[in-house]
Write an enzyme that holds these catalytic residues in place. Structure first.
Site, PDB file in Angstrom:
ATOM      1  N   ARG A 148      47.068  27.223 -22.040  1.00 33.11           N
ATOM      2  CA  ARG A 148      45.777  26.927 -21.420  1.00 33.11           C
ATOM      3  C   ARG A 148      45.250  25.567 -21.849  1.00 33.11           C
ATOM      4  O   ARG A 148      45.402  25.154 -22.991  1.00 33.11           O
ATOM      5  CB  ARG A 148      44.763  28.019 -21.809  1.00 33.11           C
ATOM      6  CG  ARG A 148      45.161  29.417 -21.347  1.00 33.11           C
ATOM      7  CD  ARG A 148      44.835  29.660 -19.894  1.00 33.11           C
ATOM      8  NE  ARG A 148      43.406  29.575 -19.653  1.00 33.11           N
ATOM      9  CZ  ARG A 148      42.600  30.619 -19.670  1.00 33.11           C
ATOM     10  NH1 ARG A 148      43.060  31.812 -19.898  1.00 33.11           N
ATOM     11  NH2 ARG A 148      41.316  30.471 -19.454  1.00 33.11           N
ATOM     12  N   HIS A 197       9.987  47.559 -26.626  1.00 32.92           N
ATOM     13  CA  HIS A 197      11.127  47.118 -25.811  1.00 32.92           C
ATOM     14  C   HIS A 197      12.188  48.199 -25.626  1.00 32.92           C
ATOM     15  O   HIS A 197      13.341  47.894 -25.368  1.00 32.92           O
ATOM     16  CB  HIS A 197      11.781  45.871 -26.384  1.00 32.92           C
ATOM     17  CG  HIS A 197      10.837  44.724 -26.566  1.00 32.92           C
ATOM     18  ND1 HIS A 197      10.152  44.159 -25.517  1.00 32.92           N
ATOM     19  CD2 HIS A 197      10.450  44.055 -27.674  1.00 32.92           C
ATOM     20  CE1 HIS A 197       9.389  43.178 -25.985  1.00 32.92           C
ATOM     21  NE2 HIS A 197       9.553  43.093 -27.279  1.00 32.92           N
ATOM     22  N   ARG A 245      15.347  41.138 -25.371  1.00 28.54           N
ATOM     23  CA  ARG A 245      15.631  40.077 -24.404  1.00 28.54           C
ATOM     24  C   ARG A 245      16.257  40.576 -23.109  1.00 28.54           C
ATOM     25  O   ARG A 245      16.388  39.822 -22.163  1.00 28.54           O
ATOM     26  CB  ARG A 245      16.547  39.029 -25.043  1.00 28.54           C
ATOM     27  CG  ARG A 245      15.806  38.207 -26.063  1.00 28.54           C
ATOM     28  CD  ARG A 245      16.705  37.264 -26.803  1.00 28.54           C
ATOM     29  NE  ARG A 245      16.382  37.313 -28.214  1.00 28.54           N
ATOM     30  CZ  ARG A 245      16.946  36.537 -29.140  1.00 28.54           C
ATOM     31  NH1 ARG A 245      17.879  35.681 -28.796  1.00 28.54           N
ATOM     32  NH2 ARG A 245      16.584  36.647 -30.386  1.00 28.54           N
ATOM     33  N   PRO A 298      25.762  41.284 -31.170  1.00 31.85           N
ATOM     34  CA  PRO A 298      26.863  42.231 -31.181  1.00 31.85           C
ATOM     35  C   PRO A 298      28.148  41.669 -30.570  1.00 31.85           C
ATOM     36  O   PRO A 298      28.194  41.339 -29.387  1.00 31.85           O
ATOM     37  CB  PRO A 298      26.340  43.405 -30.345  1.00 31.85           C
ATOM     38  CG  PRO A 298      24.878  43.205 -30.249  1.00 31.85           C
ATOM     39  CD  PRO A 298      24.636  41.756 -30.380  1.00 31.85           C
ATOM     40  N   GLU A 299      29.163  41.537 -31.397  1.00 34.22           N
ATOM     41  CA  GLU A 299      30.509  41.220 -30.929  1.00 34.22           C
ATOM     42  C   GLU A 299      31.365  42.439 -31.253  1.00 34.22           C
ATOM     43  O   GLU A 299      30.833  43.494 -31.575  1.00 34.22           O
ATOM     44  CB  GLU A 299      31.027  39.946 -31.619  1.00 34.22           C
ATOM     45  CG  GLU A 299      30.137  38.730 -31.364  1.00 34.22           C
ATOM     46  CD  GLU A 299      30.617  37.462 -32.057  1.00 34.22           C
ATOM     47  OE1 GLU A 299      31.833  37.323 -32.271  1.00 34.22           O
ATOM     48  OE2 GLU A 299      29.781  36.620 -32.385  1.00 34.22           O
TER      49      GLU A 299
END
Length: 306
Positions: free
Chosen positions: A163, A105, A124, A2-3
């Site tokens: 940067r 889970h 996880r 998931p982004e």
DNA sequence: CTCGATCCCTGGACGC
DNA sequence: TGCGTCCAGGGATCGA
């Protein structure tokens, strides 16, 4: 994984399905990914879920205020508390009928006032749940950079070019931009023809502006397609996304570049597998592709790619 | 300031 | 078939 687009997809699903519902009770399984499990158990029951917001890769379930034992609907900026949800790599959050057996889970159950349960499942446990009061919430959010869909091209270019970090590192740095992860970093760099290991400071202004534009376009299209389902991402309705069918770089090692036909390569940049076209995205000195591996990851998984 | 390394965690791919 | 190994990766943390 998931982004921003995947989290946005889940957040939209939750807005349709659970906003306005009251949390009746809380049941927890494994809690090592929860900031303060007792705080959830103590503070969530009785609260209304007033809104669901996305903040980078986080979701904020805004909760009604509580005052002298009375629950007071909150308004606007003075929202007192929220349940912070991060899906990590494998997190899923969705309501289901309370009577329905839960998936393996599943570590958090929030019983709602309509015979449903909001369930958090995460094999996880790289995700995170936290009950946060206004102050700690504000402090938490302060650490994050601009939303990539909101920052201007000018500002993005200015900051990126100041940067010395690798551009891929920068894109994924949540303190610089919130919401971009490995997939959308690689996809936008491919589109902008910038090698992931290039330093921000060496980018031409036009390159940075182009990167900003394609990143926005990619994120917006991915949101429309309800995200990328690589391994096990499902939205709040249990549906996979479709954007993985549009990936041009991510996961395509050994396959042909859609633009020039060269073989897509992989290198480790910013500690992550990074996919790029060696011809369209020439590498800076000292950055080498990994030897082509013949592991056909992604291909053998069901309904991924196109 | 930025880097790489290490840890967290499980499931799936792959080699033997 | 079964076991061991590697890998996926967001984020925190630590030392260089």
């Amino acid at each position: 994984m998931p982004e921003l687009p995947e989290v946005e997809t889940v957040a939209r699903g939750l807005r349709r399905t659970i906003v306005g519902r009251r949390i009746v009770s809380v049941r927890l399984g494994k809690t090592d990914f929860i900031d303060d499990p007792a705080a959830l158990e103590q503070n969530l029951p009785g609260r209304l879920i007033e809104a669901v917001e996305r903040y980078g890769k986080f979701m904020l379930l805004r909760l009604s205020a509580v005052s002298g034992g009375e629950f007071v609907p909150s308004n606007g900026d003075s929202v007192p508390a929220a349940l912070l949800v991060h899906l990590g790599m494998t997190g899923q959050i969705a309501p289901s009928a309370a009577a329905q057996p839960s998936e393996k889970h599943t570590h958090a159950f929030f019983t709602l006032d309509d015979h449903r349960e909001l369930r958090y499942t995460d094999a996880r446990r790289f995700g995170r749940l936290a009950y946060l009061q206004a102050e700690s919430l504000a402090e938490e959010l302060r650490a994050f950079g601009a939303d990539p869909l909101e920052i201007s091209a000018e500002e993005f270019a200015k900051q990126a070019r100041s940067r010395r970090a690798r551009i891929k590192s920068l894109l994924m740095d949540q303190g610089f931009l919130r919401g971009v992860g490995n997939i959308y970093a690689d996809e936008s760099l491919w589109r902008a023809k910038i090698h992931p290991a290039r330093l921000g400071v060496v980018l031409k202004k036009e390159q940075a502006v182009l990167l900003h534009r394609v990143l926005r376009e990619i994120l917006q299209k991915a949101i429309v397609l309800r995200g990328s389902s690589i391994s096990d991402f499902l939205d709040a309705e249990g549906q996979p996304g479709e954007y993985q069918q549009h990936h041009r770089a991510y996961g395509r090692e050994g396959e042909r570049c859609y633009r020039c036909g060269s073989v897509i390569r992989r290198a480790i940049v910013a500690g992550r597998s990074s996919y790029y076209c060696p011809k369209c995205q020439p590498a800076p000195r000292g950055c080498f592709a990994l030897p082509l591996s013949r592991r056909k990851s992604g291909k053998s998984k069901k309904k991924v790619g196109g």
